[in-house]
Design a protein around this motif. Structure first.
Motif, PDB file in Angstrom:
ATOM      1  N   UNK A   1     -44.465 -62.911   6.387  1.00 50.51           N
ATOM      2  CA  UNK A   1     -44.227 -61.670   7.133  1.00 50.51           C
ATOM      3  C   UNK A   1     -42.748 -61.405   7.464  1.00 50.51           C
ATOM      4  N   UNK A   2     -41.906 -62.426   7.478  1.00 51.53           N
ATOM      5  CA  UNK A   2     -40.495 -62.203   7.827  1.00 51.53           C
ATOM      6  C   UNK A   2     -39.578 -62.143   6.603  1.00 51.53           C
ATOM      7  N   UNK A   3     -40.102 -62.380   5.422  1.00 52.76           N
ATOM      8  CA  UNK A   3     -39.287 -62.293   4.212  1.00 52.76           C
ATOM      9  C   UNK A   3     -38.969 -60.835   3.890  1.00 52.76           C
ATOM     10  N   UNK A   4     -37.766 -60.617   3.370  1.00 48.48           N
ATOM     11  CA  UNK A   4     -37.420 -59.276   2.891  1.00 48.48           C
ATOM     12  C   UNK A   4     -38.264 -58.957   1.672  1.00 48.48           C
ATOM     13  N   UNK A   5     -38.377 -57.675   1.362  1.00 47.79           N
ATOM     14  CA  UNK A   5     -39.188 -57.254   0.218  1.00 47.79           C
ATOM     15  C   UNK A   5     -38.661 -57.811  -1.095  1.00 47.79           C
ATOM     16  N   UNK A   6     -37.321 -57.969  -1.193  1.00 46.93           N
ATOM     17  CA  UNK A   6     -36.731 -58.446  -2.444  1.00 46.93           C
ATOM     18  C   UNK A   6     -36.602 -59.974  -2.483  1.00 46.93           C
ATOM     19  N   UNK A   7     -37.269 -60.677  -1.548  1.00 43.92           N
ATOM     20  CA  UNK A   7     -37.198 -62.138  -1.512  1.00 43.92           C
ATOM     21  C   UNK A   7     -37.778 -62.731  -2.799  1.00 43.92           C
ATOM     22  N   UNK A   8     -37.018 -63.687  -3.363  1.00 44.44           N
ATOM     23  CA  UNK A   8     -37.507 -64.433  -4.523  1.00 44.44           C
ATOM     24  C   UNK A   8     -37.310 -65.910  -4.220  1.00 44.44           C
ATOM     25  N   UNK A   9     -38.336 -66.685  -4.504  1.00 48.46           N
ATOM     26  CA  UNK A   9     -38.303 -68.121  -4.253  1.00 48.46           C
ATOM     27  C   UNK A   9     -37.219 -68.781  -5.103  1.00 48.46           C
ATOM     28  N   UNK A  10     -36.590 -69.815  -4.551  1.00 46.84           N
ATOM     29  CA  UNK A  10     -35.574 -70.632  -5.231  1.00 46.84           C
ATOM     30  C   UNK A  10     -34.300 -69.874  -5.577  1.00 46.84           C
ATOM     31  N   UNK A  11     -33.912 -68.923  -4.733  1.00 44.19           N
ATOM     32  CA  UNK A  11     -32.651 -68.205  -4.908  1.00 44.19           C
ATOM     33  C   UNK A  11     -31.772 -68.549  -3.707  1.00 44.19           C
ATOM     34  N   UNK A  12     -30.666 -69.246  -3.965  1.00 45.72           N
ATOM     35  CA  UNK A  12     -29.787 -69.719  -2.898  1.00 45.72           C
ATOM     36  C   UNK A  12     -29.294 -68.565  -2.039  1.00 45.72           C
TER      37      UNK A  12
ATOM     38  N   UNK B   1     -31.182 -77.481  -5.880  1.00 50.00           N
ATOM     39  CA  UNK B   1     -30.183 -78.201  -6.688  1.00 50.00           C
ATOM     40  C   UNK B   1     -30.690 -78.430  -8.113  1.00 50.00           C
ATOM     41  N   UNK B   2     -31.953 -78.775  -8.240  1.00 47.88           N
ATOM     42  CA  UNK B   2     -32.506 -79.082  -9.559  1.00 47.88           C
ATOM     43  C   UNK B   2     -32.579 -77.854 -10.467  1.00 47.88           C
ATOM     44  N   UNK B   3     -32.459 -76.659  -9.897  1.00 49.88           N
ATOM     45  CA  UNK B   3     -32.493 -75.442 -10.715  1.00 49.88           C
ATOM     46  C   UNK B   3     -31.096 -75.007 -11.138  1.00 49.88           C
TER      47      UNK B   3
ATOM     48  N   UNK C   1     -21.489 -78.092 -12.098  1.00 48.85           N
ATOM     49  CA  UNK C   1     -20.240 -77.526 -12.602  1.00 48.85           C
ATOM     50  C   UNK C   1     -19.504 -78.523 -13.511  1.00 48.85           C
ATOM     51  N   UNK C   2     -19.129 -78.051 -14.694  1.00 50.57           N
ATOM     52  CA  UNK C   2     -18.405 -78.902 -15.632  1.00 50.57           C
ATOM     53  C   UNK C   2     -19.293 -79.805 -16.469  1.00 50.57           C
ATOM     54  N   UNK C   3     -20.604 -79.707 -16.314  1.00 45.78           N
ATOM     55  CA  UNK C   3     -21.539 -80.532 -17.086  1.00 45.78           C
ATOM     56  C   UNK C   3     -22.500 -79.616 -17.832  1.00 45.78           C
ATOM     57  N   UNK C   4     -23.279 -80.210 -18.708  1.00 47.90           N
ATOM     58  CA  UNK C   4     -24.229 -79.409 -19.489  1.00 47.90           C
ATOM     59  C   UNK C   4     -25.674 -79.580 -19.027  1.00 47.90           C
ATOM     60  N   UNK C   5     -25.885 -80.275 -17.925  1.00 48.28           N
ATOM     61  CA  UNK C   5     -27.247 -80.473 -17.438  1.00 48.28           C
ATOM     62  C   UNK C   5     -27.357 -80.106 -15.956  1.00 48.28           C
ATOM     63  N   UNK C   6     -28.596 -79.957 -15.520  1.00 48.17           N
ATOM     64  CA  UNK C   6     -28.863 -79.615 -14.125  1.00 48.17           C
ATOM     65  C   UNK C   6     -28.737 -80.850 -13.244  1.00 48.17           C
ATOM     66  N   UNK C   7     -28.742 -80.585 -11.949  1.00 51.43           N
ATOM     67  CA  UNK C   7     -28.694 -81.656 -10.964  1.00 51.43           C
ATOM     68  C   UNK C   7     -29.911 -82.550 -11.105  1.00 51.43           C
ATOM     69  N   UNK C   8     -29.714 -83.813 -10.816  1.00 47.93           N
ATOM     70  CA  UNK C   8     -30.811 -84.785 -10.751  1.00 47.93           C
ATOM     71  C   UNK C   8     -30.605 -85.649  -9.518  1.00 47.93           C
ATOM     72  N   UNK C   9     -31.681 -86.192  -9.043  1.00 46.94           N
ATOM     73  CA  UNK C   9     -31.609 -87.066  -7.871  1.00 46.94           C
ATOM     74  C   UNK C   9     -30.631 -88.210  -8.121  1.00 46.94           C
ATOM     75  N   UNK C  10     -29.859 -88.561  -7.110  1.00 44.11           N
ATOM     76  CA  UNK C  10     -28.904 -89.679  -7.146  1.00 44.11           C
ATOM     77  C   UNK C  10     -27.766 -89.465  -8.141  1.00 44.11           C
ATOM     78  N   UNK C  11     -27.410 -88.221  -8.350  1.00 43.81           N
ATOM     79  CA  UNK C  11     -26.287 -87.973  -9.263  1.00 43.81           C
ATOM     80  C   UNK C  11     -25.188 -87.239  -8.536  1.00 43.81           C
TER      81      UNK C  11
END
Length: 116
Positions: free
Chosen positions: A47-58, A100-102, A106-116
């Protein structure tokens, strides 16, 4: 006798209020949903999310945006720095981890991973 009746009514109202609060807490626990493979459910907050809210958007949250900006800036330094994030709630840390995982490091070719 009237005073005694008023006292009983007050006790009954307080008991009813306490029961209602317990039911509300149970309902909220149910609304939070179960966590499957680390997913965090936000149905209870819809109920409090804006109409344009999208999950997993920083950018949905200004604090998240600032935090991610700091993390990314620390990585881009000539000598990359580690960043430590504190939260009172493990749920918030779960959301940060998911976000983070999505994102690509920066400067790498892969996404974030735990403990990195």
């Amino acid at each position: 006798e009237q005073r005694e009746k008023e006292m009983k009514d007050q006790k009954r109202k307080k008991r009813d209020k306490d029961d209602d609060e317990d039911e509300d807490e149970d309902e909220m626990d149910k609304d939070l949903g179960e966590r499957d493979s680390g997913d965090v459910h936000f149905d209870w907050a819809a109920p409090v999310f804006r109409e344009d809210y999208r999950k997993n958007v920083v950018e949905n949250g200004s604090k998240m945006g600032v935090m991610f900006g700091i993390i990314e800036a620390a990585i881009r330094l000539p000598r990359p720095e580690k960043t430590l994030v504190f939260s009172q709630y493990t749920e918030t840390l779960d959301v940060i981890e998911t976000l983070l995982q999505t994102r690509q490091i920066p400067g790498k070719t892969h996404n974030w991973r735990k403990s990195e």
